[in-house]
Design an enzyme around this catalytic site. Structure first.
Site, mmCIF file in Angstrom:
data_model
loop_
_atom_site.group_PDB
_atom_site.id
_atom_site.type_symbol
_atom_site.label_atom_id
_atom_site.label_comp_id
_atom_site.label_asym_id
_atom_site.label_seq_id
_atom_site.Cartn_x
_atom_site.Cartn_y
_atom_site.Cartn_z
ATOM 1 N N ASP A 125 -0.793 18.567 -1.898
ATOM 2 C CA ASP A 125 -1.640 17.454 -2.344
ATOM 3 C C ASP A 125 -3.039 17.646 -1.774
ATOM 4 O OD1 ASP A 125 0.613 16.497 -3.534
ATOM 5 O OD2 ASP A 125 0.770 14.672 -2.333
ATOM 6 N N ASP B 134 5.046 7.844 -12.736
ATOM 7 C CA ASP B 134 5.116 7.300 -11.379
ATOM 8 C C ASP B 134 5.471 5.825 -11.475
ATOM 9 O OD1 ASP B 134 4.151 9.816 -10.610
ATOM 10 O OD2 ASP B 134 2.077 9.134 -10.803
#
Length: 239
Positions: free
Chosen positions: A8, A129
């Protein structure tokens, strides 16, 4: 089963968030390119990279780092975060990205999604998500009124072949994935499902494999060494 080590990106560094909270970040490696090379040397067959800054602003912020990662490793790289136009997709593919993950745009811009799938087919993945079962967008800052199952069905009807499902409440917690939601998702659609969020042990990976989940994204567990990448790759190879 495919294993996707996660990188990330935030402000050019490799970080981990806790439950998607940008204020709860931990820097895992100041050099994401070096981290990508480490994962490749340990046997990774593909990398999962997210541009966290891009997810907030709606465009690829960490593109220079992404390009360096693609040039530094020989394995495929899939990228998500802030990809909301065909130009953005094309740019990422042009610097060596193998697959592009669409999130917010998949929910709010159907014509873009359809055109992207038409042009790039299996190179387009959709990230779903969820927070309490509802789809979250714009870097997880907004929660919509559409359920993750409904969106997954819509994606399948458009021709999307792979989705990444993340239960935000599990992300970065090492509390284990949301097996219930994943099982329901797996039963609801006929396309590939990649699980993300909370994976903490090889036993959990085995359980996902037994559920016929296509792949699993592993982040914090690799950095904190609750999962050994070489071992989990060997185990899933034998399954």
């Amino acid at each position: 089963m495919e294993i996707f080590p996660a990188i990330d990106l935030k402000e050019g560094r490799c970080v981990r968030l806790y439950q998607g909270e940008f204020s709860k970040e931990t820097v895992m490696n100041e050099d994401p390119v070096a981290q990508a090379i480490i994962f490749e040397k340990l046997g990774a067959k593909i990398l999962h990279v997210v541009d966290l800054d891009g997810a907030i602003v709606g465009e690829s912020v960490n593109l220079p780092v992404i390009e360096k990662i693609c040039k530094a490793v020989r394995i495929p790289v899939q990228i998500g975060g802030g990809v909301r136009s065909l130009a953005a997709v094309e740019k990422l593919l042009s610097v060596g990205v193998e697959k592009v993950i669409l999130g917010t745009a998949a929910l709010y811009d159907k014509s873009f999604l359809e055109e992207a799938v038409r042009l790039y087919k299996e190179q387009i993945i959709v990230g779903i998500d969820a927070k309490n079962g509802f789809v979250a967008t714009r870097g997880w800052l907004d929660v919509s009124e559409i359920s993750y199952i409904d969106l997954a069905k819509q994606m399948e009807s458009v021709g999307v072949q792979t989705i990444v499902f993340t239960d935000i409440s599990k992300d970065g917690t090492l509390a284990g994935p949301n097996f219930e939601q994943l099982e329901l998702l797996q039963k609801s659609v006929g396309i590939r499902v990649i699980a993300s969020g909370g994976v903490a042990s090889i036993q959990q990976v085995k359980r996902l494999n037994d559920m016929n989940i296509y792949g699993v994204i592993i982040g914090k567990a690799l950095y904190e060494k609750t999962i050994d990448l070489e071992k989990v790759l060997q185990v899933t190879k034998l399954c």
